[in-house]
Design an enzyme around this catalytic site. Structure first.
Site, PDB file in Angstrom:
ATOM      1  N   GLU A 220     145.469  32.563  11.766  1.00  0.00           N
ATOM      2  CA  GLU A 220     144.419  33.286  12.487  1.00  0.00           C
ATOM      3  C   GLU A 220     144.787  34.763  12.415  1.00  0.00           C
ATOM      4  O   GLU A 220     145.630  35.245  13.177  1.00  0.00           O
ATOM      5  CB  GLU A 220     144.356  32.816  13.953  1.00  0.00           C
ATOM      6  CG  GLU A 220     144.018  31.334  14.123  1.00  0.00           C
ATOM      7  CD  GLU A 220     142.560  31.024  13.809  1.00  0.00           C
ATOM      8  OE1 GLU A 220     141.745  31.954  13.736  1.00  0.00           O
ATOM      9  OE2 GLU A 220     142.237  29.834  13.624  1.00  0.00           O
ATOM     10  N   CYS A 254     140.524  40.625  18.319  1.00  0.00           N
ATOM     11  CA  CYS A 254     140.432  40.452  16.857  1.00  0.00           C
ATOM     12  C   CYS A 254     138.993  40.344  16.389  1.00  0.00           C
ATOM     13  O   CYS A 254     138.673  40.706  15.272  1.00  0.00           O
ATOM     14  CB  CYS A 254     141.227  39.215  16.441  1.00  0.00           C
ATOM     15  SG  CYS A 254     140.689  37.746  17.316  1.00  0.00           S
TER      16      CYS A 254
END
Ligand code: NAD
Length: 463
Positions: A220, A254
């Site tokens: 990720e 993010c």
């Protein structure tokens, strides 16, 4: 009372800890769905019990406003555990499969089985959610788990360690505390599944280590998420949604829109509306509703990306790591703020004249974790989605797709690989095992040597 920093876990104990987790998995204690549900129930109970301590810790680590911390971290996890408690039995149930006629009588099914011992390494910006959400999936799928939270959110890390040790046997789920040095030592251990959240640079170390053991890995990662604003748009709504999403957690998300790509004719109106929105959202000089920058190094890094021409909402307070929201009008696509992921409360506006220019610009960039586009024109939105690959897409809003437990979460190409959230996480931490069972009745279609003359008969039969 909260102490600032958890003691680092001794690196030399790692092999022993991993061995304990392997034996725990081998004991079969995590095999039954009932036992997993019971573990998750206890975990949920401890999380709820320590909810206020967690909010205080998240405030201490990055000045997270309590409502942001509650929604995006504590409540998020509790919802995911509730989903597992509701759906796990169904997800884990073996799926019946068909059989070719020449194997009959037979019964086939697909079982979901845990990999074994999983490693989870996480980042600091949502230190609780990014660590515990994959852990819920790994436990739900029947693995044992070793978690290394980010050393950059130490107060949260400490409480996470306490929650885990009061919910699980150490062989089932343990937390180790430390930074890159501990991370490097983890790379030397053997895990059956790897799950990493963080920067692309460090993610490569984990990918290499997992490859050594031929173990699956989920990465990720981050990058710059573009946000396109077409000329055919409800500008006020678009601005409010973009600004609210961007400045949540002070831009340290993010999935946050990293920059806005705006149709040239709308640039000045967007800027005007964005200033109004920021003034309304953060009226106080050191607003308690804007998270703080995680540390001095990041404060300096982000500050250096803000040019003289930027609109600054107010003053910065360096000692408190309060970085005032900034907008960068007419940002140069080659300037510093457009060369790296910003990960802070700074929003550049880059203009485009036509779709050729827009797609030409985006096609040169790495595939983002999320892609945002605002327009009333559905054809344009679909054109954007098909031209630019990304882990996820959200039209006419930002970040919403990432909070939906029914949607997979993850990147593509440079922004990562693999998925989690709800069922997708359960599938990431388990593999499909094909199982066929036959009885002892006569084999009408047995293929046995000598094969002489049998090929032609077989061809006719299989026609
Ligand atoms: P980071 O790569 O510095 O750290 C992540 C983890 O790796 C931490 O636990 C850290 O201790 C460990 N680590 C650091 N250096 C290491 C080394 N040399 N060897 C082994 N382990 C090491 O990342 P960060 O600063 O915590 O996070 C910011 C980045 O993460 C941003 O790029 C952001 O976009 C990305 N991110 C992605 C997601 C996502 O879900 N895709 C979520 C949050 C953050």
């Amino acid at each position: 009372m909260m102490s600032a920093k958890p003691a680092n876990s001794p690196i030399q104990n790692l092999p022993e800890i991993v061995e304990e987790q392997r034996s725990y998995f081998a004991s079969g204690k995590t095999r039954t769905v009932e036992s997993r549900l019971k573990s998750l129930e206890k975990f949920c109970h401890e999380l709820e019990l320590r909810s206020d301590d967690l909010l205080r810790a998240l405030s201490e680590d990055i000045g997270k406003p309590p409502i942001e911390a509650y929604l995006s971290e504590v409540y998020f996890l509790i919802s995911e555990i509730k989903l597992y408690r509701k759906k796990l039995k169904k997800w884990a149930k073996p799926r019946r499969a068909g059989n070719p006629f020449y194997f009959l009588p037979a019964r086939s099914e697909v079982r979901r089985e845990a990999f074994g011992t999983a490693l989870i390494v996480s980042a600091w910006n949502y230190p609780l959610q990014l660590a515990f959400a994959p852990a819920i999936s790994a436990i739900g799928a029947g693995n044992t788990v070793l978690l290394k939270p980010s050393e950059m959110a130490p107060a949260t890390g400490q409480i996470m360690g306490q929650i885990v040790s009061s919910s699980f046997d150490p062989g089932h789920f343990s937390v180790v505390q430390g930074g890159p040095e501990l991370g490097q030592a983890l790379l030397e251990q053997k895990f059956d599944a790897w799950f990493y959240t963080g920067s692309e640079r460090v993610g490569r170390f984990y990918a290499e280590a997992a490859a050594k053991h031929l173990a699956p890995i989920t990465l990720e990662l981050g990058g710059k998420c573009p946000c396109i604003v077409d000329s055919d748009v409800d500008l006020k709504t678009a601005v409010n949604r973009i600004i609210t999403g961007k400045f949540f957690n002070a831009g340290q998300t993010c999935m946050a829109p990293d920059y806005v790509l705006i149709a040239e004719a709308l640039h000045d109106d967007f800027l005007k509306q964005a200033k109004i929105a920021l003034t309304r959202l953060y009226p106080d000089p050191q607003s308690p509703d804007l998270a703080r920058i995680v540390n001095d190094a990041h404060f300096e890094r982000i500050s250096s990306l803000i040019p003289e021409t930027a609109f600054r909402l107010g003053d910065d307070y360096r000692a408190a790591r309060y970085l005032s929201p900034s907008l960068i009008p007419n940002a140069d696509p080659e300037s510093a703020c457009m060369r790296e992921e910003i990960f802070g409360p700074v929003l550049p506006l880059v203009t485009y004249r036509n779709t050729e220019e827009l797609f030409g610009f985006l096609k040169e960039k790495p595939s983002p974790l999320a892609l945002y586009a605002f327009s009333k024109n559905s054809e344009f939105l679909e054109q954007v989605a098909s031209a630019i690959p990304s882990g996820s897409v959200c039209f006419n809003d930002v970040i919403k797709q990432a909070t939906n437990l029914d949607l997979p979460f993850g990147g593509v190409h440079e922004s990562g690989m693999g998925r989690y959230r709800g069922r997708h996480g359960f599938e990431t931490f388990s593999f499909e095992r094909a199982v066929t069972k036959r009885g002892f009745s006569k084999d009408y279609f047995a293929v046995e040597p000598p094969y002489d003359g049998k090929l032609e008969r077989m061809r006719k039969l299989l026609k």
